[in-house]
Motif scaffolding. Structure first.
Motif, short mmCIF file in Angstrom:
data_model
loop_
_atom_site.label_atom_id
_atom_site.label_comp_id
_atom_site.label_asym_id
_atom_site.label_seq_id
_atom_site.Cartn_x
_atom_site.Cartn_y
_atom_site.Cartn_z
N ALA A 115 0.83 -1.21 0.00
CA ALA A 115 0.00 0.00 0.00
C ALA A 115 0.86 1.26 0.00
N PRO A 121 -5.70 5.01 -4.16
CA PRO A 121 -6.63 4.02 -3.61
C PRO A 121 -7.48 3.32 -4.67
N ARG A 126 -4.28 -1.54 -4.71
CA ARG A 126 -4.90 -1.02 -3.48
C ARG A 126 -6.30 -1.61 -3.28
N ILE A 129 -5.80 -4.96 -1.75
CA ILE A 129 -5.42 -4.80 -0.34
C ILE A 129 -6.66 -4.48 0.50
#
Length: 197
Positions: A115, A121, A126, A129
């Protein structure tokens, strides 16, 4: 007379070699620090083979993180299947986090590390994640509920923070001792905590 196994038959296939090489290097040195040419050379595969399996380096990064995710999910499932009570599953989880974060070669959480290298994002890395962390929070919410916590989502969010702290502390200063983490988790869940040694 038995013949020796053919080394080519035992050697992992190119895709597995690439993933294994990437897993080792990405974790030890960082994702952006390791180039495609080095991955190809160390895995011992032709460049065309790399791109046949992974059209881009990000595809390899996603496969690496999916492998980490699958391993963690399988460990938690195995602990749940072979352990008597939710509290025992939680104790095993705490012990596993502590053992990992104090182990040789530990360099922090691979998801937190990734990250940090992918700040957007909305990037696929991401998003993966975020999916992993949502699954982990949900698993901890269920575990906290099974342990009788009056507010399982809040307990789970706190447990995730404790785990994240243990991972960072374990990497930076080996501070994530098993007893310290166990006491913190038991304080969140309202249990008695570990017995003094």
């Amino acid at each position: 007379m038995d013949s020796a196994p053919d080394p080519a038959a035992v050697r992992p296939k190119p895709r597995e070699r690439l993933l294994e090489t990437a897993s080792d290097l990405f974790y030890a040195e960082g994702i952006h620090a390791v180039g495609v040419d080095r991955l190809i050379a160390e895995a011992g595969v032709p460049k065309a083979t790399f791109y046949r399996h992974f059209p881009s380096k990000d595809d390899l990064v996603l496969a690496y993180l999916r492998g980490r995710d699958a391993t963690i999910r399988a460990r938690l499932a195995a602990a749940s299947a072979h352990t008597g009570t939710p509290q025992q599953v939680l104790d095993l989880l705490i012990a596993g986090i502590s053992e990992e974060s104090c182990g040789p070669g530990f360099r922090g959480c691979p998801f937190i590390n990734a990250a940090a290298e992918y700040p957007n994002p909305e990037h696929a890395v991401r998003r993966l994640i975020a999916e992993h962390r949502a699954w982990f929070r949900d698993a901890l919410t269920s575990l906290a509920a099974a342990c009788g916590h009056p507010d399982p989502p809040t307990a789970a969010a706190t447990l995730v923070l404790l785990r994240d702290g243990a991972m960072v502390g374990g990497y930076l200063d080996r501070a994530a001792t098993p007893d310290a983490l166990a006491r913190a988790v038991h304080a969140v869940l309202g249990g008695p905590g570990p017995s003094p040694a």
